[in-house]
Design an enzyme around this catalytic site. Structure first.
Site, PDB file in Angstrom:
ATOM      1  N   ASP A  25       1.072  -0.925   0.171  1.00  0.00           N
ATOM      2  CA  ASP A  25       0.073  -0.250   0.245  1.00  0.00           C
ATOM      3  C   ASP A  25       0.747   1.235  -0.069  1.00  0.00           C
ATOM      4  O   ASP A  25       1.863   0.840   0.175  1.00  0.00           O
ATOM      5  CB  ASP A  25      -1.063  -0.593   1.161  1.00  0.00           C
ATOM      6  CG  ASP A  25      -2.073   1.451   0.729  1.00  0.00           C
ATOM      7  OD1 ASP A  25      -2.017   1.484   0.081  1.00  0.00           O
ATOM      8  OD2 ASP A  25      -2.671   0.945   2.205  1.00  0.00           O
ATOM      9  N   SER A  26       0.257   2.251  -0.911  1.00  0.00           N
ATOM     10  CA  SER A  26       0.880   3.393  -0.483  1.00  0.00           C
ATOM     11  C   SER A  26       1.464   4.423   0.118  1.00  0.00           C
ATOM     12  O   SER A  26       2.137   5.497   0.679  1.00  0.00           O
ATOM     13  CB  SER A  26       0.314   4.851  -1.017  1.00  0.00           C
ATOM     14  OG  SER A  26      -0.542   4.988  -1.283  1.00  0.00           O
ATOM     15  N   GLY A  27       0.536   4.067   1.732  1.00  0.00           N
ATOM     16  CA  GLY A  27       0.622   4.732   2.981  1.00  0.00           C
ATOM     17  C   GLY A  27      -0.195   6.104   2.520  1.00  0.00           C
ATOM     18  O   GLY A  27      -0.181   6.859   4.360  1.00  0.00           O
ATOM     19  N   GLY A  28      -0.944   5.844   1.825  1.00  0.00           N
ATOM     20  CA  GLY A  28      -1.566   7.248   1.628  1.00  0.00           C
ATOM     21  C   GLY A  28      -2.918   6.984   2.969  1.00  0.00           C
ATOM     22  O   GLY A  28      -3.478   7.857   3.672  1.00  0.00           O
ATOM     23  N   PHE A  29      -3.687   5.375   3.155  1.00  0.00           N
ATOM     24  CA  PHE A  29      -5.019   5.089   4.135  1.00  0.00           C
ATOM     25  C   PHE A  29      -3.397   5.554   5.603  1.00  0.00           C
ATOM     26  O   PHE A  29      -4.944   6.071   6.567  1.00  0.00           O
ATOM     27  CB  PHE A  29      -5.111   4.070   4.729  1.00  0.00           C
ATOM     28  CG  PHE A  29      -6.149   3.780   5.682  1.00  0.00           C
ATOM     29  CD1 PHE A  29      -7.697   4.136   4.623  1.00  0.00           C
ATOM     30  CD2 PHE A  29      -5.799   2.883   6.486  1.00  0.00           C
ATOM     31  CE1 PHE A  29      -8.832   3.796   5.877  1.00  0.00           C
ATOM     32  CE2 PHE A  29      -6.628   2.585   6.911  1.00  0.00           C
ATOM     33  CZ  PHE A  29      -8.594   3.034   7.693  1.00  0.00           C
ATOM     34  N   ASP A  64      -3.094   8.844  -2.880  1.00  0.00           N
ATOM     35  CA  ASP A  64      -3.875   9.113  -2.398  1.00  0.00           C
ATOM     36  C   ASP A  64      -3.679   9.219  -1.631  1.00  0.00           C
ATOM     37  O   ASP A  64      -3.271   9.734  -0.964  1.00  0.00           O
ATOM     38  CB  ASP A  64      -4.760   7.924  -3.030  1.00  0.00           C
ATOM     39  CG  ASP A  64      -5.203   6.931  -1.836  1.00  0.00           C
ATOM     40  OD1 ASP A  64      -3.646   6.937  -1.582  1.00  0.00           O
ATOM     41  OD2 ASP A  64      -5.554   6.686  -1.763  1.00  0.00           O
ATOM     42  N   GLN A  77     -10.769   7.557  -6.352  1.00  0.00           N
ATOM     43  CA  GLN A  77     -11.091   7.877  -4.474  1.00  0.00           C
ATOM     44  C   GLN A  77     -12.677   8.230  -5.289  1.00  0.00           C
ATOM     45  O   GLN A  77     -13.319   8.757  -6.376  1.00  0.00           O
ATOM     46  CB  GLN A  77     -10.373   9.297  -3.739  1.00  0.00           C
ATOM     47  CG  GLN A  77      -9.125   8.041  -3.003  1.00  0.00           C
ATOM     48  CD  GLN A  77      -9.336   6.942  -2.428  1.00  0.00           C
ATOM     49  OE1 GLN A  77     -10.619   7.385  -0.956  1.00  0.00           O
ATOM     50  NE2 GLN A  77      -8.300   6.947  -1.288  1.00  0.00           N
ATOM     51  N   GLY A 125     -10.874   4.027   0.194  1.00  0.00           N
ATOM     52  CA  GLY A 125     -11.379   5.252   0.737  1.00  0.00           C
ATOM     53  C   GLY A 125     -12.950   5.005   1.358  1.00  0.00           C
ATOM     54  O   GLY A 125     -14.519   5.058   1.331  1.00  0.00           O
ATOM     55  N   ASP A 137      -8.721  -7.131   0.493  1.00  0.00           N
ATOM     56  CA  ASP A 137      -7.710  -7.143   1.646  1.00  0.00           C
ATOM     57  C   ASP A 137      -8.365  -6.785   3.106  1.00  0.00           C
ATOM     58  O   ASP A 137      -8.824  -5.721   2.346  1.00  0.00           O
ATOM     59  CB  ASP A 137      -6.281  -6.861   1.577  1.00  0.00           C
ATOM     60  CG  ASP A 137      -6.900  -4.818   2.035  1.00  0.00           C
ATOM     61  OD1 ASP A 137      -6.017  -4.757   2.892  1.00  0.00           O
ATOM     62  OD2 ASP A 137      -6.962  -3.979   1.150  1.00  0.00           O
ATOM     63  N   CYS A 172     -14.051 -27.216   8.468  1.00  0.00           N
ATOM     64  CA  CYS A 172     -12.962 -26.421   7.843  1.00  0.00           C
ATOM     65  C   CYS A 172     -11.380 -27.328   7.738  1.00  0.00           C
ATOM     66  O   CYS A 172     -11.926 -28.266   8.761  1.00  0.00           O
ATOM     67  CB  CYS A 172     -12.576 -25.178   8.939  1.00  0.00           C
ATOM     68  SG  CYS A 172     -11.405 -24.539   8.374  1.00  0.00           S
ATOM     69  N   CYS A 202      -8.302 -26.359   7.793  1.00  0.00           N
ATOM     70  CA  CYS A 202      -7.795 -25.536   8.819  1.00  0.00           C
ATOM     71  C   CYS A 202      -6.670 -26.422   9.686  1.00  0.00           C
ATOM     72  O   CYS A 202      -7.711 -26.961  10.397  1.00  0.00           O
ATOM     73  CB  CYS A 202      -7.408 -23.721   8.590  1.00  0.00           C
ATOM     74  SG  CYS A 202      -8.333 -24.287  10.623  1.00  0.00           S
ATOM     75  N   CYS A 223      -8.557 -26.394  13.009  1.00  0.00           N
ATOM     76  CA  CYS A 223      -9.729 -27.526  13.142  1.00  0.00           C
ATOM     77  C   CYS A 223      -9.479 -28.934  12.958  1.00  0.00           C
ATOM     78  O   CYS A 223     -10.417 -29.428  13.758  1.00  0.00           O
ATOM     79  CB  CYS A 223     -10.484 -26.664  11.809  1.00  0.00           C
ATOM     80  SG  CYS A 223     -11.971 -25.043  12.127  1.00  0.00           S
ATOM     81  N   HIS A 274      -6.463 -19.821  11.347  1.00  0.00           N
ATOM     82  CA  HIS A 274      -8.196 -20.183  10.870  1.00  0.00           C
ATOM     83  C   HIS A 274      -9.355 -18.888  10.149  1.00  0.00           C
ATOM     84  O   HIS A 274      -9.864 -19.306   9.272  1.00  0.00           O
ATOM     85  CB  HIS A 274      -9.420 -20.712  12.403  1.00  0.00           C
ATOM     86  CG  HIS A 274     -10.891 -21.266  11.873  1.00  0.00           C
ATOM     87  ND1 HIS A 274     -10.914 -21.999  11.396  1.00  0.00           N
ATOM     88  CD2 HIS A 274     -11.688 -20.261  12.028  1.00  0.00           C
ATOM     89  CE1 HIS A 274     -12.733 -22.122  11.092  1.00  0.00           C
ATOM     90  NE2 HIS A 274     -12.615 -20.370  11.771  1.00  0.00           N
TER      91      HIS A 274
END
Length: 366
Positions: free
Chosen positions: A94-98, A148, A190, A217, A267, A305, A307, A310, A336
């Site tokens: 991620d760009s760091g914008g958030f 952004d 955005q 956003g 994500d 499940c 995994c 489980c 899990h």
């Protein structure tokens, strides 16, 4: 010819859902797909081997956090992000914008970029589109995100309009700054909750012909039904032949509705964050394993499940570990929860390929 490509291999006859394959230098990502978040070059409490066993194909890391600690030069010195963290599959930064958006009390935004005070040592940091791309080029992920401006919710139309226009101008600077052909630069749409701004942004960004597109956003405080409208209005306007990524979303219903609108990638920090609070995701439900009813429940967390958690442990054991604040609890629940969300998107993929998505997942689309 680009080393990045997206191929649609199936679609739903009743919705805009599609199954695809995203080709990257470190392997393929079969979409739709949930991507675990590994902010500081690790998915919290899991080894890369455990992560692979969850079905993870693509993993995220964060530019802002890695710049602050340990610094991109150290990551590069360790052979780049993949080698540094021991993950040989596709990666996205991620760009760091958030993250800068979340520092609202500590930052100043101008057309040049964002100036903020480091929460680690108080140092003044100036993050511009060029600097964000330079850091991401140094880190070496397969996919990098444009820098952004993420407007908050609620925000006035004037504020959102200014942020959306600035995001576009910043994207053009990111394109010029980007130096590596083995990294795909994704644009971010955005526009807040204003559907016309979202549409205008999606169309404008699409004309720049980048390797992929994200919707940012969202999941910043707006009601779920508003988020659904944003995605439904925006996703179909993005290029069909490119991957589409909805940022920061990871519940069953949100993902299903977005997939029905043509989204491919997701994500969210939910699976590991909830794990650290003793919460399991079971077939879309949220279970607090501290509840008394689990103390003597000797059945698996989810019998359906496959995994590691489980297959080997009971609800009672997990409840005990959580109550005792044992670190193993966070590992087992993270295994899990991540498996659960990836498996959900895998099942949707299979349903799209056999054109059963609209019927088999109808209850999540309401």
């Amino acid at each position: 010819m680009s080393i990045f490509s997206f191929q649609s291999v199936g679609c739903c006859s009743k919705t805009l859902a599609r199954a695809g394959v995203f080709f990257t230098p470190h392997g393929v990502v079969e979409t739709p797909r949930f991507m675990p978040v590994g902010t500081l070059a690790n998915v919290k409490t899991l080894t890369p081997s455990q992560l692979k066993d969850t079905g993870a194909q693509m993993v995220l890391a964060n530019t802002y956090h890695l710049h602050l600690q340990p610094g991109e030069a150290i990551v590069s010195g360790g052979g780049g992000l993949h080698k540094f963290m021991g993950w040989d599959g596709p990666m996205l930064t991620d760009s760091g914008g958030f993250q800068v958006f979340s520092l609202s009390e500590m930052r100043k935004i101008t057309d040049d970029g964002v100036t903020f005070r480091s929460p680690h040592d108080g140092q003044i940091i100036n993050l511009t589109p060029e600097r964000s791309i330079e850091i991401q080029n140094t880190l070496g992920a397969d996919v990098i995100m444009a820098f952004d401006e993420c407007p908050p919710y609620p925000a006035s139309r004037e504020e959102v309009e200014a942020a959306t226009e600035r995001t576009y101008r910043w994207l053009k600077r990111c394109i010029v700054a980007h130096q590596r052909s083995d990294q795909a630069l994704f644009a971010i749409v955005q526009g807040g909750v204003y559907l016309d701004l979202r549409s205008e942004a999606a169309i404008a960004l699409s004309q720049l012909d980048l390797p992929g597109y994200a919707i940012g956003g969202v999941s910043v405080g707006e009601p779920p039904e508003l988020m659904a409208k944003i995605v439904q209005a925006t996703a179909p306007l993005l290029p069909r032949e490119k991957p589409r990524y909805l940022m920061g979303v990871g519940t069953y219903r949100e993902m299903a509705i977005a997939i029905a609108s043509g989204i491919d990638l997701f994500d969210c920090v939910i699976p590991t964050r909830w794990a650290r609070h003793g919460t399991a995701i079971v077939q879309g439900e949220r279970w607090n394993l501290k509840n008394a009813k689990f103390r003597e429940d000797f059945t698996p967390l989810d019998e359906t499940c496959s995994c590691y958690t489980c297959k080997n442990f009971t609800r009672a054991y997990l409840s005990h570990l959580i109550r005792a604040q044992e670190i193993l609890a966070y590992t087992l629940l993270s295994i899990h929860n991540i498996t659960e969300l990836i498996s959900f998107t895998q099942k949707i993929r299979e349903a799209i390929l056999s054109d059963r998505f609209a019927t088999d997942f109808a209850h999540w689309l309401r």
